[in-house]
Structure formats: C-alpha cells, structure tokens
Scaffold this active site. Structure first.
Site, PDB file in Angstrom:
ATOM      1  N   ASP A 159       0.863  -1.178   0.000  1.00  0.00           N
ATOM      2  CA  ASP A 159       0.000   0.000   0.000  1.00  0.00           C
ATOM      3  C   ASP A 159       0.909   1.240   0.000  1.00  0.00           C
ATOM      4  O   ASP A 159       2.133   1.143   0.117  1.00  0.00           O
ATOM      5  CB  ASP A 159      -0.963  -0.019   1.194  1.00  0.00           C
ATOM      6  CG  ASP A 159      -2.188   0.864   0.935  1.00  0.00           C
ATOM      7  OD1 ASP A 159      -2.151   1.709   0.003  1.00  0.00           O
ATOM      8  OD2 ASP A 159      -3.185   0.735   1.657  1.00  0.00           O
TER       9      ASP A 159
HETATM   10  C1  NOJ Z   1      -4.019   3.918   0.135  1.00  0.00           C
HETATM   11  C2  NOJ Z   1      -5.200   3.034   0.299  1.00  0.00           C
HETATM   12  O1  NOJ Z   1      -5.126   2.358   1.528  1.00  0.00           O
HETATM   13  C3  NOJ Z   1      -5.361   2.015  -0.812  1.00  0.00           C
HETATM   14  O2  NOJ Z   1      -6.599   1.375  -0.657  1.00  0.00           O
HETATM   15  C4  NOJ Z   1      -5.245   2.658  -2.151  1.00  0.00           C
HETATM   16  O3  NOJ Z   1      -5.430   1.690  -3.163  1.00  0.00           O
HETATM   17  C5  NOJ Z   1      -3.890   3.312  -2.251  1.00  0.00           C
HETATM   18  N1  NOJ Z   1      -3.772   4.326  -1.223  1.00  0.00           N
HETATM   19  C6  NOJ Z   1      -3.643   3.936  -3.619  1.00  0.00           C
HETATM   20  O4  NOJ Z   1      -4.367   5.084  -3.766  1.00  0.00           O
END
Ligand code: NOJ
Length: 757
Positions: A287
């Site tokens: 993430d």
């Molecule tokens: C953080 C989020 O937790 C995740 O769900 C998302 O896909 C990513 N950022 C990318 O934007």
C-alpha cells in the site's frame, strides 16, 4: 518535424511489436519471452520494475512521488497510478518506447473502486444488494470503461471484513460477513479480469488490504490489529483466499501489523500463506508508502525495512521508493539475494505480458472506444439499477412510504441539493458537477408537483469534522446561524403534508482516514430533525452515508427511514423512484447497526459464551444500561410489500459424508405490490471441537415475487458447507447436530435440525 517524429515512432512500435512474441497466450512462450528480456536487464533496470509512482495527485500519506516523468525516462519506474485518459497514457507509453533502453511498457493503475467515470453505489451499498450476478456485471462494465480510458489495473476489490462501523473504510468493503464477502470478492475478480487479461476491455484486479486491515483496534484507520489464528482463518481470511483463488492477478499489503510484524514485511503472510498455502502466482504491491511506514512501526531503518519487505514477498513498492533507493546496496551486500529481485521483477513482467502490453503498449486505448464506452447508456442504466437495489428501508410505520406526489411535500436538508455526496468517496474520475441531485430528479420527474424546499442546516457544523473534511467541495456552507436555518425549515415544513429530510454524512466522512468515535447523525442535523418532528407532521428520513450509523433516536421518533448510502451517478433519480413507489426497496444491510457505539464490536455471528445473553438474568453477557440487541441486525431490510416464510423443510434429517440434503421454504408475497426478497440461509453447528458461532450465513437468494405470488426457495447443504478450521487449522466438518435457519435477516428463528453422520 512532428510528422517525422510520428513516423519514427510508428516504426519503433512496429519494430518493437515484431521483436516481441505477440500472443500472450501460452505460458512457455511467456517464460521464454520474459527470460529473454530479463537476460538483457541490469540489476537497476530490474529494480526499476518494482517501483510504482503516483502521477497526478497530492499525497494521501507521508511521502509523495516527485519527478515521475524523468524517472520513467531513466528506466526507474515499473508502473504509475492516479493517471488516465487515452491521451495521457499514450504519451507516457510513447516516452517509454522512444526514450528508454528496453522499452518496457508501464503498468497504469488507479483506484477504480466503484466505477471510473460512471460511478456506481459505494461497495458497501453494492454489498447490500446481495446481487452477485449484478456485481459481476458492474465489474465487467467498470473494466470496460476504465480500460477504454487507458487503465489496466484497479486497486479493487477491497475485501476486508469489518465489525467496527467507526472505521471509515467500511464504505469500501462488503461488511461483516466472510461468506458474503467471499462471494462478492470472487464476482468482482471474475468481472474485472474475465479470466483473460489479454482482452483489452479487462483490468487486473488487486485484492486488498492483505490482511486484516478491517480489524484495526477501536476502528481507527491504520491502527494495530491482533487476533488469533482461528479467528483469522475462520472469520477474516476467507474473502482474500476466495479472491486469490478466483484468479486475482495482484494483492495489496495492508498498513497494519499481524502478530507484531507489519503486513508489508510479514513473510508468514505474504509467502507462507499467500503463495505456499493458497498458490498465489501474481505479484504483491505494497500500500501507499507502506515500506517507509515500517520505520515508524519500529522494525528497522530504511535499509532494514526494505530488506524485510522484499524478503517477505512484497514485489512492488507503492510510492516509498525504498526499493529503488536501497535494493542495489542490499543486493551487493548479500542481504537480499539477486534471485529475490529477479523473482519480483519476473512477476511484474509476467503481469505485463498477460495484459498484452508487450504486444500493444497502448492496450485498449482508442479515442473511439473512449467515446463509445465512457458513461454509455447501458452503464448509466446499470448504475441506477444498482442504486435501486442497494437502498435499505429501515423503518416504515403506517406505510408512510411510498409518497403520493399529489400531496404537498417539503424536502428539507443539506443533501437535497448536494451533488458531491451522491458519488461518495473514491469516486475515481466521476464528475460530480454533472449529476442530478434529489431535487433535480424531483423537478424533472414531477414538474407539476407541489414540492417545497429548505436547506434546514449545514451538512457539517462540527468544528473537528469541518477541519478534516472537504468543505469546499459541494458542501453548501454559508454564514447563516443554525437557528435561522432551522426556523426557515420549520416554516416551510408547516405548509406541507409530509416532510422528507435528506441528511447524513459528507462524502468524505467515510472512506480512508475517516474514522469516527461517534456515529450518530451529526448534532446539528439531529437538532433539525427534532424541530421537524415537533411540527407533528409525518417525517421521512432519507439517509446518505458510508457506514452503519447509530439511529436509536431516529428509529424511536421518525416515521420512515430509507438508507440510500452514497448511491452514485444516478443516485438522485433512484432515490426519487423509491420514494414515490416506482421502485420497491429490496436491499439488506451487511453490517449490524448498533444502538450506540458502546456495543461495538457487535456482529451477528458471535459465539454463544458460557453465559449467553438473557434479558431476564443479570449474570449473562450483557450491558445493564440498555436494550442489548442491535438496532437493525445483519441482513435486515424492509419492503413496501410483505414477505411470509413457511417453516423450513429438509429433504432428510441426516447428511452423509459425500452426500447432500436440501432445505427449503415457501416464500409468499402477501402484500399488494411486486417486490424482491433476499432469502438467507444460516447454519448453526451445535457442538464442535472448538466453540462455533451462534449462526453463520451459508447461502442467499434474491427472489422476485408479484403480489400474492408464492415460490419454493431451496438451498443445497453439503458437508463442504459445514467445514471450518479446527484448533490445528485443519479444514474439517465434524459429525453432529446442526440447525438450519431460513429467513429474511440474521435474527431469524425459523429452523430445522439435521445430523451430519
Ligand atoms: C491507500 C489506500 O489504503 C489504498 O486502498 C489505495 O489503493 C492506495 N492508497 C492507492 O491510492
């Protein structure tokens, strides 16, 4: 000059395409192709493939991507996200083809969570439809639209089970139940990928957030999780496993720790479980800055956390840029084997190959496709179908709903004319300024009706929430004091026969980083409702929000409550159709609505305990200061018609190993209009080698019946359906007695008993 450049580019592409094995069909050909490509790559180029950067957006974390184009040219990037449109993606792939040594196309991803430009209801609302076939159709439509806009990869589905409605991200998932969550997860993966990524209208799915992200302590986003293996395996992991086994090509790590080790550096999770036990063969992306964040988790310095993450099984680094910065030295010193970098790089190249990017770096992109697919009529119709099926009628005393358009109706509240909220959070490239509000839909449909309007209150008055939410974005804020707005609303309501209050959360009061300690309707909105109630007129409450709310006061005082979630591009029109009875609500909640936050965690499939709750006995599992039941149980939702269930009939009272029995009911629509009922099958394993939940969802069907019509609804029960992970984490069905419940929500009592031999 431009023409010359163009011609040169065309030759480059033709040369490139012929140089590569074009058809991404055969695994042996893929291996040969990737072997050949990797044999030409330097270590730095391989590490470059592991780097994923964000293009257009500001940060949602502690670091952001800078100078991306230059890094792309330098061969330091394997993929980008927060980026789309045929023109932009074409330009970037052109840059790769003309200005990089090996011309390896970029992966282009985005958070296409509930639609790309056509926005569907938020995932939590889609779950409330319990319509797996429709959810799959939506994933197909989403992939079609997003791929036409230059994308190949979506960071969806989010399959995190959540039992705490304070957590803002319940809006992105399917709710509290692993069985339903797994069915939805599979449907989304099937829909996005269609089992064949070489089709240009598909997207790679990304199962997230692996794992247990929904179990953050106190419902605070990004917080610690800690749970037993038994709970993990039986209650939280099934949707991830189902999505992986449905063929998802990628998995995203979660921000939380598991057993004291951050998921992004957790080898047990990413390698032993995901790859070795479940057989996952795609790639794992972290993430946003999750590797970087491992320093704050306190498991090592920059080099150490990078080493931990890649050795654990993370292949691609989202935004941290730690892999690109640290891996060269880590490989040199032997702390990370070059073979480990090779394996990660190979997985990413394989994904590109399967997508057909080596054959056509402009996969799926054409202006004509974009024009015909983006917000096409069929997609808009599907968005409305989904909204209609997702609304949940929580209360409807004296048949206050549906409304009669010949009456004088006052529409009150800051969401009557609000566009932004309808699309919800993570609305990708949805354009909220172009959609119809509830008021627009009223005016266009009932041009002669006598509708009145007053804003009634600000959407958000609370100073903390104002600080954390996007007040400029469609939330009407003015200087009028609350009392003035309420007085005006009461005057307007005074002229009406019925009042419809449209209230709830601003779009960004749920979603990432939107945990709430209090999930009541905001105080200023409650004040308005109290004043409307005091007029003595019937009051309908239409809610827009991204999570369960605590609605005890509303349930006690308001005549009818319609939950519409954050319903997407066609949400305003769908709300009007349901309010006036053109459509009959049929959604059912997929997460328990508590009476107050003190009851959290509250979920239907809890254990019995040694002192099960008993209203009349003090020394049982209970709170002494309240009604202990949920306000609305999992699976609950009303209709404008009435459904009656017969007793549960079993085809046999014993089930043999390898056999099956059926359980059925006769469902009757005893009301006076057509409707759809979500019939739910729950099973209780009465005695086990470990304690078993009081009920577990094991099947469901959406049944449409005309007024007066009856139908037999049948479920098949096999030993496989009765399996669970025992204390040795073995997947077993244990002989003994079981209860089968069939009904309209998880509080069903209607049951029959059978024995597994
Ligand atoms: C953080 C989020 O937790 C995740 O769900 C998302 O896909 C990513 N950022 C990318 O934007």
């Amino acid at each position: 000059m431009i023409l010359v450049k163009r011609i040169l580019l065309i030759f480059t592409v033709i040369g490139f395409v012929t140089a590569c094995t074009v058809k991404p069909s055969n695994e042996a050909e893929m291996d040969k192709f990737v072997d050949n490509l990797m044999s030409q790559m330097t270590l730095d180029e391989k590490i470059g493939q592991l780097n994923l950067l964000s293009m257009w957006f500001d940060t949602t974390g502690p670091r952001m991507s800078k100078g991306v184009e230059q890094k792309v040219k330098d061969g330091l990037v394997g993929g980008v996200f927060n980026f789309w449109t045929p023109k932009a993606v074409r330009k970037l792939q052109d840059m790769i083809l003309t200005q990089t040594r090996l011309k390896i196309p970029l992966l282009v991803g985005y958070d296409v969570i509930h639609g790309h430009r056509t926005i569907y209801p938020i995932p939590f609302a889609l779950a409330a439809t319990w319509d797996i076939e429709m959810i799959e159709r939506i994933a197909v439509a989403v992939a079609d639209e997003a791929s036409a806009d230059g994308l190949q990869w979506t960071f969806s589905p989010m399959v995190d089970i959540a039992r705490d409605p304070r957590w803002g991200r319940v809006s992105e998932g399917a709710g509290e139940d692993a069985f339903l969550g797994a069915e939805i997860a599979k449907a989304m993966v099937r829909g996005y990928e269609q089992g064949d990524l070489s089709k240009q209208n598909t997207l790679m799915a990304c199962v997230k957030h692996f794992a247990l992200y929904g179990a953050a302590e106190g419902g605070r986003d990004y917080n610690t999780t800690d749970m037993s293996r038994l709970r993990m395996y039986n209650e939280y992991l099934p949707p991830y496993e189902a999505a992986v086994k449905a063929g998802a090509s990628t998995v995203m790590t979660s921000f939380n720790e598991i057993d004291g080790v951050p998921a992004t550096g957790n080898r047990w999770l990413l390698t032993d479980l995901l790859r070795n036990q479940w057989g996952f063969d795609g790639f794992v992306v972290t993430d946003w800055t999750a590797i970087y964040e491992m320093e704050d988790h306190g498991v090592g310095d920059k080099a150490k956390v990078t080493e931990l993450s890649i050795n654990a099984g993370a292949d691609m680094d989202m935004v941290s840029e730690y892999m690109i910065e640290e891996l060269p030295a880590l490989v040199k010193s032997g702390r990370v084997k070059e073979a480990t970098v090779d394996a990660a790089c190979r997985r990413i190249l394989e994904a590109k190959y399967k997508l057909g990017l080596f054959a056509d770096p402009y996969r799926g992109i054409s202006d004509e496709r974009a024009k015909s697919q983006i917000m096409s009529a069929d997609k808009l119709a599907l968005s409305k179908e989904a909204a209609l099926k997702s609304f949940v009628l929580l209360k409807n005393d004296k048949q206050t709903l549906p409304l009669d358009a010949s009456k004088k109706i006052a529409f009150i509240g800051p969401l009557v004319k609000n566009q932004r909220t309808l699309l919800g959070n993570w609305a990708a490239a949805g354009n909220w300024t172009k959609i119809m509000t509830v008021w627009d839909a009223l005016e266009s449909k009932y041009s002669n009706a006598k509708f009145l309007y007053a804003q009634g209150c600000h959407l958000v008055e609370d100073k903390y929430i104002r600080r954390m939410t996007d007040q400029g974005n469609g939330n009407v804020i003015d200087d009028r004091p609350a009392q003035q707005l309420i007085a005006e609303a009461v005057r307007t309501a005074g002229q009406a026969d019925v009042i419809v209050a449209v209230l709830g959360e601003a779009y960004d009061m749920s979603g990432e980083a939107a945990s709430r300690s209090n999930i009541n309707l905001l105080d200023n909105q409650r004040d308005l409702l109290k004043a409307l109630k005091a007029t003595g007129k019937p009051v309908v409450l239409v809610l827009m929000n991204g999570r369960p709310l605590t609605l005890q006061w509303e349930d006690d005082n308001i005549d009818a409550i319609l939950e519409t979630w954050l319903p997407g591009t066609r949400g305003g029109e769908a709300i009007v159709d349901v309010l006036f009875g053109e459509a009959n609500p049929s959604g059912k909640i997929t997460m328990t609505f508590p009476r107050n936050v003190g009851q959290i965690p509250i979920y239907y499939n809890h254990k019995n305990s040694g002192r099960p709750f008993n209203n009349d006995s003090k020394f049982t599992v209970k709170y002494i200061d309240m009604e202990n039941s949920p306000l609305y149980p999992f699976g609950y939702g009303l209709s404008y018609t009435q459904f009656d269930y017969s007793g549960v009939q079993l085809s046999d009272s014993t089930l043999a190993e390898g056999g099956s029995i059926t359980a059925s009911v006769t469902l009757t629509n005893s009301g006076d209009r057509a409707g759809e009922e979500i019939v739910q099958l729950y099973i209780r394993d009465l005695v086990g080698s470990i304690t078993r939940p009081v009920k577990e969802l094991k099947g469901f069907q959406r049944i449409a019946l005309n007024a007066g019509e009856s139908k037999q609804v049948t479920f098949s029960i096999t030993p496989e359906l009765l399996k669970f992970y025992n204390a040795d984490l073995k997947w077993v069905a244990e002989p003994g007695n079981f209860l089968v419940f069939i009904g309209g929500n998880s509080d069903v009592k209607n049951n029959a008993k059978f024995t597994l031999k």
